[in-house]
Write an enzyme that holds these catalytic residues in place. Structure first.
Site, PDB file in Angstrom:
ATOM      1  CG  HIS A  95      -0.500   0.105   2.524  1.00 14.60           C
ATOM      2  ND1 HIS A  95      -0.251   1.306   3.126  1.00 14.60           N
ATOM      3  CD2 HIS A  95      -0.199  -0.833   3.438  1.00 14.60           C
ATOM      4  CE1 HIS A  95       0.181   1.093   4.360  1.00 14.60           C
ATOM      5  NE2 HIS A  95       0.230  -0.196   4.578  1.00 14.60           N
ATOM      6  CG  ASP A 209       2.526   0.433   7.860  1.00 18.16           C
ATOM      7  OD1 ASP A 209       2.116   0.015   6.773  1.00 18.16           O
ATOM      8  OD2 ASP A 209       1.809   0.529   8.877  1.00 18.16           O
ATOM      9  CD  GLU A 241      -3.073  -1.163   5.524  1.00 21.24           C
ATOM     10  OE1 GLU A 241      -3.084  -2.202   6.188  1.00 21.24           O
ATOM     11  OE2 GLU A 241      -2.681  -0.080   6.021  1.00 21.24           O
ATOM     12  CD  GLU A 242      -1.562   2.501   7.689  1.00 18.76           C
ATOM     13  OE1 GLU A 242      -2.244   2.109   8.653  1.00 18.76           O
ATOM     14  OE2 GLU A 242      -0.406   2.110   7.469  1.00 18.76           O
ATOM     15  CG  HIS A 352       0.844   3.117  12.572  1.00 14.84           C
ATOM     16  ND1 HIS A 352      -0.513   2.899  12.706  1.00 14.84           N
ATOM     17  CD2 HIS A 352       1.205   2.455  11.440  1.00 14.84           C
ATOM     18  CE1 HIS A 352      -0.930   2.122  11.705  1.00 14.84           C
ATOM     19  NE2 HIS A 352       0.106   1.841  10.936  1.00 14.84           N
TER      20      HIS A 352
HETATM   21 ZN   LIG Z   1       0.807  -1.118   6.313  1.00 13.64          ZN
END
Ligand SMILES: [Zn+2]
Length: 359
Positions: A95, A209, A241-242, A352
């Site tokens: 993603h 990420d 995605e998040e 994150h």
């Molecule tokens: Zn991810």
């Protein structure tokens, strides 16, 4: 047998490249460190909160186009790059979006409030640099922090809730904010430039990420296009995605995959205070293979194939179960009548957050 052989070839490359992207522990020279490092830097530095992935998408299209026989998009802006015209349809997913925010309101005295996007800890938000993607270009901002000199002692160890947080762009009033070309609805992304850590091949940056996954899928496409393979390889660089695994859902609607492989940033447990029941992955110890997360369950035969492949190719693998983690493979699993999937990760420290570390 055909599918199995085809999958093995993809998976060997995938596993090797996960290691490569995470620190080149396998064969640095052969895998082209400079190219990978440059790609990692450009992907990490590009701002792209969920729903505002344009800059990342431009990089992915630029990188995938030379190798793809066909590039298309889903309706949410995911990139779908295909190589090969016959064989099982293997959807290789990463993603593009990252955590961020959206400007909610401009105050009369020239500050901005922000709707957070994605899974932030409140304590990750204060005293950080951000960029706002405005109509006149990028605007630099900082989340202001209360000053200890005026804070009551009982508040000094407190976490300040996200709704008390504001962005400061150095404006005197609302009119100056508007003149900068920013306002409600504009995206806010962390401002954390990429850095090589102290002469190592370990990297500091934001959004590993899942920008590290984006780098891995580009490398896989590059290598399989050169080596040849008997699959229809479909790289999907997905959006949103998040905020609920949305782009993978819509991309899978377009791809109709037979097998799904998500490449993600995993959660490293090799830091002070971490507990092995939470996650066991370590940086530099090989790709992580998820055996469980809250969103998906991997196909057991696919897991067996990965284990066999890892042993045969002498690729170290880590296995992990992380209960507070979801990923794009969930949407692929539930598409096309039910699809065997797996989530393979490059372990990341401090996902994150503004600054993460990979090896
Ligand atoms: Zn991810």
């Amino acid at each position: 047998m055909y599918t199995r052989n085809c999958s093995r070839k993809s998976l060997v490359t995938l596993c090797a490249l996960s290691v490569c992207a995470a620190g080149l522990a396998v064969a640095p020279a052969a895998l082209g460190r400079d190219r990978v490092e440059t790609l990692l830097q450009s992907l990490a530095d590009a701002p792209g909160p969920s729903g505002y992935e344009e800059e990342v998408r431009a990089i992915m299209v630029r990188e995938l186009k030379p190798f793809a026989t066909q590039i298309s998009y889903d309706g949410l802006g995911s990139v779908i790059a295909q190589h090969g015209a016959k064989g099982p349809r293997i959807m290789l997913d990463a993603h593009m979006d990252e955590l961020g925010g959206i400007v909610r309101r401009i105050t009369p005295d020239g500050f901005l409030s922000m709707q957070m996007v994605g899974g932030w800890l409140d304590q990750a938000l204060l005293g950080q640099r951000w960029v706002i993607l405005g109509s006149k270009g990028t605007v630099h901002a900082v989340t202001g922090i209360r000053d200890i000199h005026v804070l009551p002692p009982e508040d000094r160890s407190k976490v300040f809730p996200r709704n008390d947080i504001f962005l400061d762009v150095g404006a005197k009033n609302a009119a100056e904010v508007v003149a900068l070309g920013i306002g409600p609805g504009d995206a806010v992304a962390p401002d954390s430039p990429f850095a090589v850590l102290n002469g190592t091949q370990r990297y500091l940056g934001k959004a590993w990420d899942d920008r590290v996954g984006c780098a891995v899928v580009v490398e896989v496409m590059r290598r399989l296009a050169a080596e040849g393979h008997p699959n229809i390889l479909i790289v999907a660089a997905t959006t949103q995605e998040e905020t609920g695994i949305r782009g993978a859902h819509t991309a899978a609607d377009v791809v109709h995959p037979d097998i799904g492989i998500a490449i993600e940033g995993g959660v490293a447990g090799d830091v002070p205070g971490a507990h092995p029941e939470e996650t066991q992955a370590r940086l530099g110890a090989g790709p992580g293979v998820f055996l469980y997360d809250f969103s998906e369950q991997p196909n057991r035969r696919l897991i067996s194939l990965i284990k066999e492949t890892g042993q045969a190719e002498k690729i170290p693998l880590q296995f992990d179960l992380v209960s507070g983690y979801g990923d794009d493979s969930a949407a692929i699993q539930a598409s096309n009548g039910g699809v065997p999937v797996v989530n393979i990760v490059v372990p990341v420290r401090y996902t994150h957050a503004h600054n993460g570390v990979i090896w």
